[in-house]
Design a protein around this motif. Sequence first.
Motif, PDB file in Angstrom:
ATOM      1  N   ALA A   5      -2.940  10.900  -0.377  1.00 14.24           N
ATOM      2  CA  ALA A   5      -3.657  10.486   0.602  1.00 14.24           C
ATOM      3  C   ALA A   5      -2.927   9.771   1.863  1.00 14.24           C
ATOM      4  O   ALA A   5      -3.501   9.882   3.047  1.00 14.24           O
ATOM      5  CB  ALA A   5      -5.519  10.112   0.990  1.00 14.24           C
ATOM      6  N   ALA A   6      -2.525   8.674   1.966  1.00 15.48           N
ATOM      7  CA  ALA A   6      -2.259   7.504   2.741  1.00 15.48           C
ATOM      8  C   ALA A   6      -0.373   7.874   3.150  1.00 15.48           C
ATOM      9  O   ALA A   6       0.324   9.321   2.270  1.00 15.48           O
ATOM     10  CB  ALA A   6      -1.516   6.431   1.599  1.00 15.48           C
ATOM     11  N   PHE A   7      -0.014   7.674   4.075  1.00 12.16           N
ATOM     12  CA  PHE A   7       1.212   8.428   4.618  1.00 12.16           C
ATOM     13  C   PHE A   7       2.294   6.824   4.366  1.00 12.16           C
ATOM     14  O   PHE A   7       2.018   6.553   3.532  1.00 12.16           O
ATOM     15  CB  PHE A   7       0.992   6.920   6.336  1.00 12.16           C
ATOM     16  CG  PHE A   7       0.304   8.231   7.234  1.00 12.16           C
ATOM     17  CD1 PHE A   7       1.442   8.833   8.629  1.00 12.16           C
ATOM     18  CD2 PHE A   7      -0.812   8.389   7.749  1.00 12.16           C
ATOM     19  CE1 PHE A   7       1.048   9.288   9.404  1.00 12.16           C
ATOM     20  CE2 PHE A   7      -1.071   9.627   8.470  1.00 12.16           C
ATOM     21  CZ  PHE A   7      -0.103   9.896   9.647  1.00 12.16           C
ATOM     22  N   GLU A   8       3.649   8.187   3.698  1.00 13.41           N
ATOM     23  CA  GLU A   8       4.401   7.778   2.843  1.00 13.41           C
ATOM     24  C   GLU A   8       5.598   7.452   3.728  1.00 13.41           C
ATOM     25  O   GLU A   8       6.281   6.712   3.989  1.00 13.41           O
ATOM     26  CB  GLU A   8       4.893   7.657   1.892  1.00 13.41           C
ATOM     27  CG  GLU A   8       3.656   7.760   0.679  1.00 13.41           C
ATOM     28  CD  GLU A   8       4.106   8.690  -0.401  1.00 13.41           C
ATOM     29  OE1 GLU A   8       4.590   9.771  -0.450  1.00 13.41           O
ATOM     30  OE2 GLU A   8       3.749   8.389  -1.474  1.00 13.41           O
ATOM     31  N   SER A   9       5.859   7.832   4.776  1.00  7.87           N
ATOM     32  CA  SER A   9       6.552   8.077   6.290  1.00  7.87           C
ATOM     33  C   SER A   9       5.596   8.083   7.378  1.00  7.87           C
ATOM     34  O   SER A   9       4.713   9.050   7.517  1.00  7.87           O
ATOM     35  CB  SER A   9       7.022   8.914   5.933  1.00  7.87           C
ATOM     36  OG  SER A   9       7.041  10.463   6.098  1.00  7.87           O
ATOM     37  N   PRO A  10       6.439   7.962   8.638  1.00  8.55           N
ATOM     38  CA  PRO A  10       5.515   7.540  10.269  1.00  8.55           C
ATOM     39  C   PRO A  10       5.091   9.511  10.311  1.00  8.55           C
ATOM     40  O   PRO A  10       4.473   9.411  11.543  1.00  8.55           O
ATOM     41  CB  PRO A  10       6.610   7.237  11.227  1.00  8.55           C
ATOM     42  CG  PRO A  10       6.992   6.868  10.139  1.00  8.55           C
ATOM     43  CD  PRO A  10       7.944   7.293   8.652  1.00  8.55           C
ATOM     44  N   ASP A  11       6.438  10.646   9.812  1.00  6.50           N
ATOM     45  CA  ASP A  11       5.930  11.585  10.525  1.00  6.50           C
ATOM     46  C   ASP A  11       4.821  12.498   9.593  1.00  6.50           C
ATOM     47  O   ASP A  11       4.306  14.015  10.113  1.00  6.50           O
ATOM     48  CB  ASP A  11       7.336  12.506   9.851  1.00  6.50           C
ATOM     49  CG  ASP A  11       7.639  12.089   8.841  1.00  6.50           C
ATOM     50  OD1 ASP A  11       6.952  11.792   8.155  1.00  6.50           O
ATOM     51  OD2 ASP A  11       9.020  13.555   8.153  1.00  6.50           O
ATOM     52  N   GLN A  12       3.877  12.089   8.844  1.00  6.66           N
ATOM     53  CA  GLN A  12       3.041  12.478   8.949  1.00  6.66           C
ATOM     54  C   GLN A  12       1.687  12.671   8.814  1.00  6.66           C
ATOM     55  O   GLN A  12       0.442  12.105   8.425  1.00  6.66           O
ATOM     56  CB  GLN A  12       3.186  11.989   6.700  1.00  6.66           C
ATOM     57  CG  GLN A  12       4.235  12.342   5.765  1.00  6.66           C
ATOM     58  CD  GLN A  12       3.772  11.653   4.539  1.00  6.66           C
ATOM     59  OE1 GLN A  12       3.627  10.238   4.222  1.00  6.66           O
ATOM     60  NE2 GLN A  12       4.184  11.955   3.425  1.00  6.66           N
ATOM     61  N   THR A  13       1.594  12.694   9.949  1.00  8.43           N
ATOM     62  CA  THR A  13       0.165  12.474  10.558  1.00  8.43           C
ATOM     63  C   THR A  13      -0.743  13.228  10.317  1.00  8.43           C
ATOM     64  O   THR A  13      -1.638  13.643  10.430  1.00  8.43           O
ATOM     65  CB  THR A  13       0.866  13.271  12.488  1.00  8.43           C
ATOM     66  OG1 THR A  13       1.343  14.195  12.099  1.00  8.43           O
ATOM     67  CG2 THR A  13       1.842  12.228  12.763  1.00  8.43           C
ATOM     68  N   PHE A  14      -0.798  14.402   9.494  1.00  6.73           N
ATOM     69  CA  PHE A  14      -1.642  15.464   8.580  1.00  6.73           C
ATOM     70  C   PHE A  14      -2.405  14.744   8.126  1.00  6.73           C
ATOM     71  O   PHE A  14      -3.781  15.283   7.589  1.00  6.73           O
ATOM     72  CB  PHE A  14      -1.020  16.599   7.940  1.00  6.73           C
ATOM     73  CG  PHE A  14       0.221  16.740   7.038  1.00  6.73           C
ATOM     74  CD1 PHE A  14       0.049  16.169   5.224  1.00  6.73           C
ATOM     75  CD2 PHE A  14       1.148  16.280   6.694  1.00  6.73           C
ATOM     76  CE1 PHE A  14       0.209  15.801   4.388  1.00  6.73           C
ATOM     77  CE2 PHE A  14       2.110  15.957   5.755  1.00  6.73           C
ATOM     78  CZ  PHE A  14       1.497  15.870   4.917  1.00  6.73           C
ATOM     79  N   LYS A  15      -2.029  13.660   7.616  1.00  9.14           N
ATOM     80  CA  LYS A  15      -2.906  12.861   6.786  1.00  9.14           C
ATOM     81  C   LYS A  15      -4.017  11.772   7.251  1.00  9.14           C
ATOM     82  O   LYS A  15      -4.584  11.278   6.774  1.00  9.14           O
ATOM     83  CB  LYS A  15      -1.718  12.109   5.927  1.00  9.14           C
ATOM     84  CG  LYS A  15      -0.973  12.398   4.981  1.00  9.14           C
ATOM     85  CD  LYS A  15      -0.489  11.611   3.711  1.00  9.14           C
ATOM     86  CE  LYS A  15       0.555  12.649   2.572  1.00  9.14           C
ATOM     87  NZ  LYS A  15       1.237  12.008   2.298  1.00  9.14           N
ATOM     88  N   GLN A  16      -4.053  12.057   8.877  1.00 11.79           N
ATOM     89  CA  GLN A  16      -5.141  11.043   9.216  1.00 11.79           C
ATOM     90  C   GLN A  16      -6.666  12.159   9.160  1.00 11.79           C
ATOM     91  O   GLN A  16      -6.285  13.387   9.152  1.00 11.79           O
ATOM     92  CB  GLN A  16      -4.458  11.146  11.214  1.00 11.79           C
ATOM     93  CG  GLN A  16      -3.341  10.529  11.494  1.00 11.79           C
ATOM     94  CD  GLN A  16      -2.778  10.633  13.059  1.00 11.79           C
ATOM     95  OE1 GLN A  16      -2.948  11.230  13.555  1.00 11.79           O
ATOM     96  NE2 GLN A  16      -2.322   9.458  13.234  1.00 11.79           N
ATOM     97  N   VAL A  17      -7.511  11.211   8.901  1.00 11.62           N
ATOM     98  CA  VAL A  17      -9.102  11.828   9.058  1.00 11.62           C
ATOM     99  C   VAL A  17      -9.709  11.517  10.839  1.00 11.62           C
ATOM    100  O   VAL A  17      -9.473  10.844  11.010  1.00 11.62           O
ATOM    101  CB  VAL A  17      -9.299  11.862   8.400  1.00 11.62           C
ATOM    102  CG1 VAL A  17     -10.901  12.142   8.500  1.00 11.62           C
ATOM    103  CG2 VAL A  17      -8.481  11.527   6.818  1.00 11.62           C
ATOM    104  N   GLY A  18      -9.521  12.980  11.174  1.00 11.64           N
ATOM    105  CA  GLY A  18     -10.581  13.027  12.706  1.00 11.64           C
ATOM    106  C   GLY A  18     -11.424  13.111  12.576  1.00 11.64           C
ATOM    107  O   GLY A  18     -12.043  14.110  11.808  1.00 11.64           O
TER     108      GLY A  18
END
Length: 153
Positions: A126-139
């Motif tokens: 569930a955590a970002f491992e690189s900055p491009d993983q914006t799909f892991k944000q919970v809005g």
Amino acid sequence: MFAPATVVTLLAFALSTVRAETHTVHFTNNCGFGTPTLIQGPNVLSTGGDFTINGPLISAIAYLQTGGCGFNGENCVLVETTLENGFSSTDLSLIPPHAFQVTTGFGYFNGCNGAGADCQEPNCPAAFESPDQTFKQVGCPAANVNLAITFCD
């Protein structure tokens, strides 16, 4: 017909009602050690107690200070959040120099109940491992939404 002063007063009240915004960040530390820490820029906003802001909370970070975390949560699991009416966004980060040290999770309440994420292991999906993983944000689009952060659950 309203007098000009009454119109100004009603308009000011209407604008203040529309602009009213409040958010609370709540911590639960089940670890038996460490200090929950909430930071925005160079300012420590909380070291464990609820933090309430009247207005948006932009670009804040939270982590459990276990003695090995840097000021910006280096070496620890990081919770990154913006709580703002219309669109709030929160995520977990393990982007180096951040690293797993304790289980960490978050969830919204007072809106978007049940939306959140947990990190229970070093290879946390569930955590970002690189900055491009914006799909892991919970809005969350709810107004006046709050955030609960839990450690060691």
